[in-house]
Design a protein around this motif. Structure first.
Motif, PDB file in Angstrom:
ATOM      1  N   SER A 246       0.960  -1.356   0.134  1.00 26.87           N
ATOM      2  CA  SER A 246       0.013   0.032  -0.086  1.00 26.87           C
ATOM      3  C   SER A 246       0.912   1.149  -0.014  1.00 26.87           C
ATOM      4  N   GLY A 247       0.218   2.414   0.121  1.00 32.88           N
ATOM      5  CA  GLY A 247       0.853   3.548  -0.115  1.00 32.88           C
ATOM      6  C   GLY A 247       1.965   3.827   1.261  1.00 32.88           C
ATOM      7  N   GLU A 248       1.616   2.910   2.354  1.00 33.00           N
ATOM      8  CA  GLU A 248       2.542   3.275   3.328  1.00 33.00           C
ATOM      9  C   GLU A 248       3.836   2.638   3.290  1.00 33.00           C
ATOM     10  N   ASP A 249       3.997   1.902   2.249  1.00 32.29           N
ATOM     11  CA  ASP A 249       5.443   1.200   1.945  1.00 32.29           C
ATOM     12  C   ASP A 249       6.148   2.206   0.772  1.00 32.29           C
ATOM     13  N   ILE A 250       5.521   3.335   0.546  1.00 29.87           N
ATOM     14  CA  ILE A 250       6.197   4.187  -0.484  1.00 29.87           C
ATOM     15  C   ILE A 250       7.088   5.250   0.202  1.00 29.87           C
ATOM     16  N   PRO A 251       8.508   5.350   0.047  1.00 31.08           N
ATOM     17  CA  PRO A 251       9.237   6.468   0.554  1.00 31.08           C
ATOM     18  C   PRO A 251       9.001   7.500  -0.038  1.00 31.08           C
ATOM     19  N   ILE A 252       8.699   8.563   0.787  1.00 32.49           N
ATOM     20  CA  ILE A 252       8.380  10.015   0.373  1.00 32.49           C
ATOM     21  C   ILE A 252       9.527  10.907   0.372  1.00 32.49           C
ATOM     22  N   GLU A 253      10.177  11.527  -0.942  1.00 31.01           N
ATOM     23  CA  GLU A 253      11.149  12.457  -0.879  1.00 31.01           C
ATOM     24  C   GLU A 253      11.053  13.785  -0.103  1.00 31.01           C
ATOM     25  N   GLU A 254      11.617  14.126   0.699  1.00 28.69           N
ATOM     26  CA  GLU A 254      11.724  15.563   1.147  1.00 28.69           C
ATOM     27  C   GLU A 254      12.741  16.118   0.798  1.00 28.69           C
ATOM     28  N   ARG A 255      12.448  17.421   0.132  1.00 29.04           N
ATOM     29  CA  ARG A 255      13.610  17.973  -0.698  1.00 29.04           C
ATOM     30  C   ARG A 255      14.065  19.302   0.236  1.00 29.04           C
ATOM     31  N   ALA A 256      14.932  20.242  -0.356  1.00 31.14           N
ATOM     32  CA  ALA A 256      15.535  21.171   0.608  1.00 31.14           C
ATOM     33  C   ALA A 256      14.490  22.097   1.065  1.00 31.14           C
ATOM     34  N   GLU A 257      14.877  22.779   2.165  1.00 31.69           N
ATOM     35  CA  GLU A 257      13.862  23.806   2.730  1.00 31.69           C
ATOM     36  C   GLU A 257      13.921  25.086   1.748  1.00 31.69           C
ATOM     37  N   GLU A 258      14.985  25.320   1.180  1.00 32.20           N
ATOM     38  CA  GLU A 258      15.326  26.334   0.481  1.00 32.20           C
ATOM     39  C   GLU A 258      14.103  26.434  -0.699  1.00 32.20           C
ATOM     40  N   GLU A 259      13.708  25.394  -1.335  1.00 34.97           N
ATOM     41  CA  GLU A 259      12.576  25.555  -2.402  1.00 34.97           C
ATOM     42  C   GLU A 259      11.375  26.371  -1.816  1.00 34.97           C
ATOM     43  N   MET A 260      11.056  25.907  -0.355  1.00 33.54           N
ATOM     44  CA  MET A 260       9.945  26.564   0.210  1.00 33.54           C
ATOM     45  C   MET A 260      10.247  27.909   0.646  1.00 33.54           C
ATOM     46  N   ARG A 261      11.368  28.234   1.035  1.00 36.58           N
ATOM     47  CA  ARG A 261      11.782  29.509   1.871  1.00 36.58           C
ATOM     48  C   ARG A 261      11.772  30.690   0.584  1.00 36.58           C
ATOM     49  N   LEU A 262      11.986  30.159  -0.447  1.00 36.68           N
ATOM     50  CA  LEU A 262      12.243  31.324  -1.475  1.00 36.68           C
ATOM     51  C   LEU A 262      10.867  31.781  -1.947  1.00 36.68           C
ATOM     52  N   LEU A 263      10.685  33.225  -2.073  1.00 40.82           N
ATOM     53  CA  LEU A 263       9.254  33.789  -2.262  1.00 40.82           C
ATOM     54  C   LEU A 263       9.357  34.249  -3.550  1.00 40.82           C
ATOM     55  N   PRO A 264       8.513  34.417  -4.343  1.00 46.05           N
ATOM     56  CA  PRO A 264       8.108  34.837  -5.464  1.00 46.05           C
ATOM     57  C   PRO A 264       9.032  36.288  -6.087  1.00 46.05           C
ATOM     58  N   ASP A 265       9.140  37.118  -5.012  1.00 49.15           N
ATOM     59  CA  ASP A 265       9.883  38.325  -5.142  1.00 49.15           C
ATOM     60  C   ASP A 265      11.012  38.224  -4.845  1.00 49.15           C
ATOM     61  N   GLY A 266      11.736  37.019  -4.566  1.00 52.04           N
ATOM     62  CA  GLY A 266      13.159  36.881  -4.478  1.00 52.04           C
ATOM     63  C   GLY A 266      13.699  36.767  -2.990  1.00 52.04           C
ATOM     64  N   SER A 267      12.657  37.360  -2.364  1.00 58.27           N
ATOM     65  CA  SER A 267      12.992  37.217  -0.721  1.00 58.27           C
ATOM     66  C   SER A 267      12.893  35.843  -0.093  1.00 58.27           C
ATOM     67  N   ARG A 268      13.272  35.655   1.026  1.00 65.81           N
ATOM     68  CA  ARG A 268      13.317  34.510   1.699  1.00 65.81           C
ATOM     69  C   ARG A 268      12.572  34.399   2.938  1.00 65.81           C
ATOM     70  N   LEU A 269      12.053  33.370   3.510  1.00 61.88           N
ATOM     71  CA  LEU A 269      11.325  33.276   4.615  1.00 61.88           C
ATOM     72  C   LEU A 269      12.431  33.247   5.826  1.00 61.88           C
ATOM     73  N   PRO A 270      12.328  33.996   6.880  1.00 62.34           N
ATOM     74  CA  PRO A 270      13.493  33.953   7.933  1.00 62.34           C
ATOM     75  C   PRO A 270      13.568  32.618   8.439  1.00 62.34           C
ATOM     76  N   GLU A 271      14.872  32.446   8.816  1.00 65.20           N
ATOM     77  CA  GLU A 271      15.173  30.856   9.390  1.00 65.20           C
ATOM     78  C   GLU A 271      14.282  30.551  10.691  1.00 65.20           C
ATOM     79  N   SER A 272      14.038  31.682  11.321  1.00 63.97           N
ATOM     80  CA  SER A 272      13.048  31.464  12.634  1.00 63.97           C
ATOM     81  C   SER A 272      11.768  30.733  12.306  1.00 63.97           C
ATOM     82  N   ILE A 273      11.502  30.636  11.242  1.00 59.78           N
ATOM     83  CA  ILE A 273      10.126  29.941  10.567  1.00 59.78           C
ATOM     84  C   ILE A 273      10.463  28.676   9.709  1.00 59.78           C
TER      85      ILE A 273
END
Ligand code: MRU
Length: 338
Positions: free
Chosen positions: A279-306
């Motif tokens: 079942s789906g429980e046996d499927i490994p799910i990739e977690e990717r670098a935080e940076e992909e989420m931290r980067l905002l459309p205007d080029g700024s970044r979410l602070p590390e405290s978040i």
């Protein structure tokens, strides 16, 4: 309008190199990366120059042949191990590497040029079979669509995610070849790497489809006010019971699809099935670098405290999937793949 879909992976015989469409640069630029070493192929899979489950498998297969060309017999096992460490969820990578390993082991006396030739032929066969499979799958899937269809898709399961033609987008291409009208395709943007906004819209627009980009947050509102005939997505790994790992957001889409009575179809080749996963429980799910989420459309970044959470895939339960379209035919629930 182009009738031939674009390709993501090429073998350049003269150069003895793998040529990859650099999907990170799209849609701004159509540029290619040449890989002369297995390490470059592995890096290109990791950094998503090449992405999409079948395309990753094909690139890795050529990578193994490349290792034989550069380093001979002893270079093949470490090359396969390196390639296997690139991305964990798309099972096509492992199906492909297993197949290359079997070919390698069936020719224990082959060295040098002879070894390279058999491995290259195997990689080319994996590539060709994928395209042929997508065409068969496309023809099966196209029959599920009405004569005039409005379709939604997520991420990019197109020609550039495969050896050619595509899985989910291959169904649309085949439907059009069959004379059906694809009235409109809604392409989910697909946070955070925007495969839908950057790749699917580019690929479909290039092929003359009417395409509209939405963010996945808009999918529910759209389903509420517009008639959608079908949602068609690809897959990275399908378990024996039909649970399907695909790009993050597919699960949410499947829940919305159920509520709004829209059939959600998964289109995937047999190389995407993992019959060792119950079942789906046996499927490994990739977690990717935080940076992909931290980067905002205007080029700024979410602070590390978040904090951020960045799983690349989720699992859609089989119960939310109306049918699974493969090159072997269309499967309906209850799923019991063997
Ligand atoms: O992270 P990606 O872009 O490799 O994820 C791709 C997907 O989730 C696709 O839907 C899947 O691989 C099927 S591609 C035919």
């Amino acid at each position: 309008m182009n009738n031939e879909s674009v390709n993501a992976v090429y073998w350049l015989a003269g150069e003895r190199a793998v040529r990859l469409l650099d999907q990170r640069a799209l849609p701004a630029e159509e540029r290619y990366t040449l890989c002369h070493e297995v390490e470059t192929v592995a890096g290109a899979i990791e950094n998503m120059t090449v992405r999409g489950a079948p395309a990753i498998g094909i690139a890795a297969a050529y990578g193994v042949a490349l290792a034989a060309a550069r380093g001979g017999r002893s270079a093949v096992p470490p090359a396969a191990e390196r390639l296997a460490r690139t991305r964990p969820t798309a099972v096509n990578l492992f199906t492909s590497l297993e197949r290359m390993k079997r070919r390698f082991e069936t020719e224990p006396l082959f060295e040098g040029e002879a070894l390279f030739e058999v491995l290259l032929a195997e990689a080319a066969a994996i590539h060709e079979e994928d395209v042929a499979g997508n065409r068969r799958m496309g023809a099966f899937g196209a029959r599920l669509l009405p004569e005039e269809a409005v379709v939604m898709t997520h991420c990019n399961a197109g020609a550039i995610a495969t050896g050619g033609h595509g899985t989910a987008l291959g169904v649309l291409r085949s439907a059009r070849e069959m004379g059906k009208k694809i009235v409109r395709v809604y392409a989910d943007e697909t946070r955070p790497l925007l495969q839908g906004a950057r790749l699917t819209s580019w690929e479909l627009n290039r092929d003359g489809f009417d395409v509209t980009v939405i963010s996945e947050g808009m999918a529910g509102a759209l389903m509420k006010q517009t008639h959608i005939d079908a949602i068609i997505v690809g897959a990275d790994r399908i378990a024996r019971n039909g649970d399907t790992a695909n790009k993050i957001g597919t699960y949410g889409l499947s829940v919305l699809a159920k509520v709004h009575n829209v059939p959600l179809y998964v289109a995937a080749p047999w190389s995407t099935f993992d019959l060792n996963a119950a079942s789906g429980e046996d499927i490994p799910i990739e977690e990717r670098a935080e940076e992909e989420m931290r980067l905002l459309p205007d080029g700024s970044r979410l602070p590390e405290s978040i904090q951020v959470w960045n799983p690349a895939f989720d699992v859609t339960p089989a119960a939310n999937i109306a049918a699974i379209i493969t090159e072997r035919g269309v499967f309906h629930p209850p799923y019991d793949f063997k």
